[in-house]
Design a protein around this motif. Structure first.
Motif, PDB file in Angstrom:
ATOM      1  N   GLU A  29      26.484 -27.200 -50.271  1.00 18.89           N
ATOM      2  CA  GLU A  29      26.300 -27.743 -48.973  1.00 18.89           C
ATOM      3  C   GLU A  29      25.016 -27.380 -48.185  1.00 18.89           C
ATOM      4  O   GLU A  29      24.627 -26.187 -48.087  1.00 18.89           O
ATOM      5  N   LEU A  30      24.429 -28.330 -47.690  1.00 24.47           N
ATOM      6  CA  LEU A  30      23.211 -28.055 -46.757  1.00 24.47           C
ATOM      7  C   LEU A  30      23.714 -28.238 -45.284  1.00 24.47           C
ATOM      8  O   LEU A  30      24.341 -29.264 -44.828  1.00 24.47           O
ATOM      9  N   ARG A  31      23.458 -27.101 -44.404  1.00 27.92           N
ATOM     10  CA  ARG A  31      23.591 -27.151 -42.864  1.00 27.92           C
ATOM     11  C   ARG A  31      22.528 -27.823 -42.170  1.00 27.92           C
ATOM     12  O   ARG A  31      21.481 -27.292 -42.442  1.00 27.92           O
ATOM     13  N   THR A  32      22.677 -28.836 -41.493  1.00 24.77           N
ATOM     14  CA  THR A  32      21.713 -29.421 -40.657  1.00 24.77           C
ATOM     15  C   THR A  32      22.421 -29.600 -39.327  1.00 24.77           C
ATOM     16  O   THR A  32      23.742 -29.647 -39.056  1.00 24.77           O
ATOM     17  N   PHE A  61      21.205 -38.919 -40.101  1.00 25.69           N
ATOM     18  CA  PHE A  61      20.798 -37.678 -40.608  1.00 25.69           C
ATOM     19  C   PHE A  61      19.602 -37.048 -39.999  1.00 25.69           C
ATOM     20  O   PHE A  61      18.811 -37.736 -39.492  1.00 25.69           O
ATOM     21  N   SER A  62      19.791 -35.754 -39.669  1.00 23.63           N
ATOM     22  CA  SER A  62      18.656 -34.941 -39.011  1.00 23.63           C
ATOM     23  C   SER A  62      18.588 -33.540 -39.786  1.00 23.63           C
ATOM     24  O   SER A  62      19.610 -33.090 -40.257  1.00 23.63           O
ATOM     25  N   LEU A  63      17.289 -33.137 -39.601  1.00 21.53           N
ATOM     26  CA  LEU A  63      16.883 -31.835 -39.918  1.00 21.53           C
ATOM     27  C   LEU A  63      16.420 -30.922 -38.730  1.00 21.53           C
ATOM     28  O   LEU A  63      16.097 -31.392 -37.830  1.00 21.53           O
ATOM     29  N   ASP A  64      16.621 -29.736 -38.921  1.00 14.30           N
ATOM     30  CA  ASP A  64      16.205 -28.598 -37.941  1.00 14.30           C
ATOM     31  C   ASP A  64      14.599 -28.596 -38.138  1.00 14.30           C
ATOM     32  O   ASP A  64      14.275 -28.184 -39.202  1.00 14.30           O
TER      33      ASP A  64
END
Length: 333
Positions: free
Chosen positions: A74-77, A116-119
């Motif tokens: 999993e990817l944490r964002t 959806f968002s990215l750091d």
């Protein structure tokens, strides 16, 4: 009285043996920390710069990926955790799926969704190969209109409207006739914030990326659902030396969890340069420990060693010895 002395004499060798075992166990655990760098999660390979174990990979991607108990990567964002569909290291990118976005089974029954968002502090960025489809948008707040064909090749010469004549809206991947064309439009946000604003006035969205299949043009790319995220691979001289097969079989690039300074993780221990750096081996084996075992193992080993010293002094001096309290300042950030 004699009986008491017999019991005390029998306890001495047992206690000494226990202390020796504690010290040996601590040393063994410390030396084997480099084996904690797992190389896969399920069927997805984990390579530099990524890691799922703290102290492995690059500190730029620390805490970014996680491997669940069911072996799902999993990817944490900031907006949540997203299942990773695949990872490519040759063309550096990952593809994640958003369980909240629209899918073919939904049809025109639009579920509540979240953007959806990215750091922005990470070395991730949304790929330009993504194309976003928005459904059932309010035309009072969103400019929805068809765009000329040349806008696909020269988007800078076109306005920022949501294209209702998009090819993907007319040919939805997998389910071409799931919805009517009038309720769909295509928009490429310039930033993550644009995606959030669009969803304020649209019922749902779907992300489609163009996957390269290696076929002759114009059939070299096919649309698939998912969000493609590009990433950088930090390449340093120290990492290349660490991985060099001529330097002791090649190591794994990692970092000290306290200082985040580079560490070369090898079978023999953790070194500051490469796997043949035996001059620093003794120091690094005892000081540089990766993963979340720093606090637990260090405290355990310190208690065992401290207890051994205390016991030997007590036997030799036959007098009580006061030991100071040893604190562990190692913290994981």
């Amino acid at each position: 009285m004699n009986f008491h002395l017999i019991i005390t004499n029998k306890q001495k060798p047992i206690s000494l043996l226990l202390i020796i075992q504690l010290i040996h166990s601590f040393s063994t655990l410390t030396n084997s920390q480099s084996t904690l760098c797992r190389t896969s999660c399920g069927t997805i390979p984990i390579q530099y710069p990524f890691s799922i174990d703290d102290g492995c990979g690059s500190p730029y991607y620390r805490y970014i990926l996680s491997c669940s108990d069911s072996q799902k990567l999993e990817l944490r964002t900031p907006s949540g955790r997203y299942p990773i569909h695949n990872v490519s290291y040759t063309d550096p990118h990952i593809v994640v799926t958003d369980p909240f976005m629209w899918n073919c089974e939904d049809g025109e029954n639009y579920r509540p969704t979240r953007p959806f968002s990215l750091d922005t502090s990470t070395r991730f960025k949304l790929s330009p190969q993504n194309q976003y489809l928005f459904f059932n948008c309010s035309e009072e707040n969103v400019i929805v209109k068809p765009k000329p064909m040349f806008c696909q090749q020269f988007p800078e010469h076109c306005d920022s409207s949501c294209d209702s004549a998009s090819y993907l809206c007319r040919h939805l991947p997998v389910c071409s006739f799931a919805i009517s064309g009038s309720s769909c439009c295509s928009y490429v946000p310039k930033a993550i914030e644009s995606l959030r604003l669009m969803l304020m006035y649209c019922s749902s969205y779907a992300s489609v990326y163009w996957r390269n299949v290696g076929a002759p043009q114009p059939y070299d790319q096919v649309p698939e659902y998912g969000i493609r995220i590009d990433f950088d691979i930090p390449v340093t001289t120290r990492c290349l030396r660490c991985q060099d097969q001529s330097k002791g079989g090649g190591g794994t690039c990692g970092f000290d969890t306290q200082t985040q300074n580079f560490m070369c993780l090898c079978k023999e221990g953790n070194f500051t340069t490469h796997c043949n750096d035996y001059d620093n081996a003794r120091h690094n084996r005892n000081v540089h420990v990766i993963a979340g075992t720093v606090t637990g193992i260090s405290a355990f080993g310190a208690l065992g060693i401290g207890g051994g010293i205390w016991y030997l002094k007590k036997v030799r001096a036959k007098a009580p010895v006061t030991c100071g309290v040893q604190t562990n300042e190692n913290r994981l950030f």
